[in-house]
Motif scaffolding. Structure first.
Motif, PDB file in Angstrom:
ATOM      1  N   ALA A  12      25.646  -0.678   9.711  1.00  0.00           N
ATOM      2  CA  ALA A  12      26.868   0.032  10.103  1.00  0.00           C
ATOM      3  C   ALA A  12      26.686   1.540  10.137  1.00  0.00           C
ATOM      4  N   SER A  13      25.800   2.071   9.315  1.00  0.00           N
ATOM      5  CA  SER A  13      25.580   3.522   9.317  1.00  0.00           C
ATOM      6  C   SER A  13      24.986   3.993  10.636  1.00  0.00           C
ATOM      7  N   VAL A  14      24.251   3.127  11.300  1.00  0.00           N
ATOM      8  CA  VAL A  14      23.680   3.434  12.616  1.00  0.00           C
ATOM      9  C   VAL A  14      24.699   3.123  13.716  1.00  0.00           C
ATOM     10  N   VAL A  15      25.304   1.955  13.654  1.00  0.00           N
ATOM     11  CA  VAL A  15      26.235   1.528  14.702  1.00  0.00           C
ATOM     12  C   VAL A  15      27.435   2.471  14.803  1.00  0.00           C
ATOM     13  N   ALA A  16      27.958   2.935  13.689  1.00  0.00           N
ATOM     14  CA  ALA A  16      29.100   3.859  13.718  1.00  0.00           C
ATOM     15  C   ALA A  16      28.750   5.146  14.466  1.00  0.00           C
ATOM     16  N   LYS A  17      27.500   5.551  14.393  1.00  0.00           N
ATOM     17  CA  LYS A  17      27.060   6.772  15.089  1.00  0.00           C
ATOM     18  C   LYS A  17      27.052   6.598  16.607  1.00  0.00           C
TER      19      LYS A  17
END
Length: 144
Positions: A12-17
């Motif tokens: 999620a830390s990547v996808v949210a970006k």
């Protein structure tokens, strides 16, 4: 990015970006291009929470968290049920002394023999502390 295999687990830390304009957003977007994206279903809950926080703090317009989540839901993920991963995630959590929800991503990565790409430096640092994890936890900011 060329050191990444054709399939990855994106947390999620990547996808949210992909949606929020943050540092490394462009790099996060490039990571997903042309790859098979794998994720536990929990990714949706975690992204929803991230978008809600940004909306509440004014970083996302009022009511926009639902729109942001819809983008994630339409992304071409191959989803894995959390129920299928939770036992392995609990064991990893105990061994690594790290939260179960992050270990869902790692459990999937280990099962599919692909890396997790994460912008969470603490999560990525586990690779340095625990032998054999370096190929399964890759920090977004380490990718060229």
């Amino acid at each position: 990015m060329n050191r990444l295999p054709s399939s990855i687990v994106a947390d999620a830390s990547v996808v949210a970006k992909w949606i929020l304009e943050e540092s490394d957003s462009e790099r996060a977007k490039i990571v997903g291009i042309g790859r098979t994206l794998l994720a536990p279903e929990f990714l949706l809950v975690e992204c929803a929470n991230i978008f809600w926080k940004h909306e509440r703090l004014g970083g996302l317009g009022a009511g926009r968290s639902v729109d942001a989540l819809a983008i994630v839901q339409k992304a071409p993920f191959l989803w894995t049920s959390d129920a299928d991963l939770v036992d392995d995630a609990c064991r990893l959590s105990s061994d690594l002394k790290h939260p179960v929800y992050d270990c869902l991503y790692l459990a999937l990565a280990l099962r599919r023999r692909v890396p997790v790409v994460t912008a969470d430096r603490r999560f990525a640092a586990l690779a340095q502390k625990h032998g054999g994890m370096a190929e399964h936890l890759i920090a977004l900011d380490s990718l060229a």
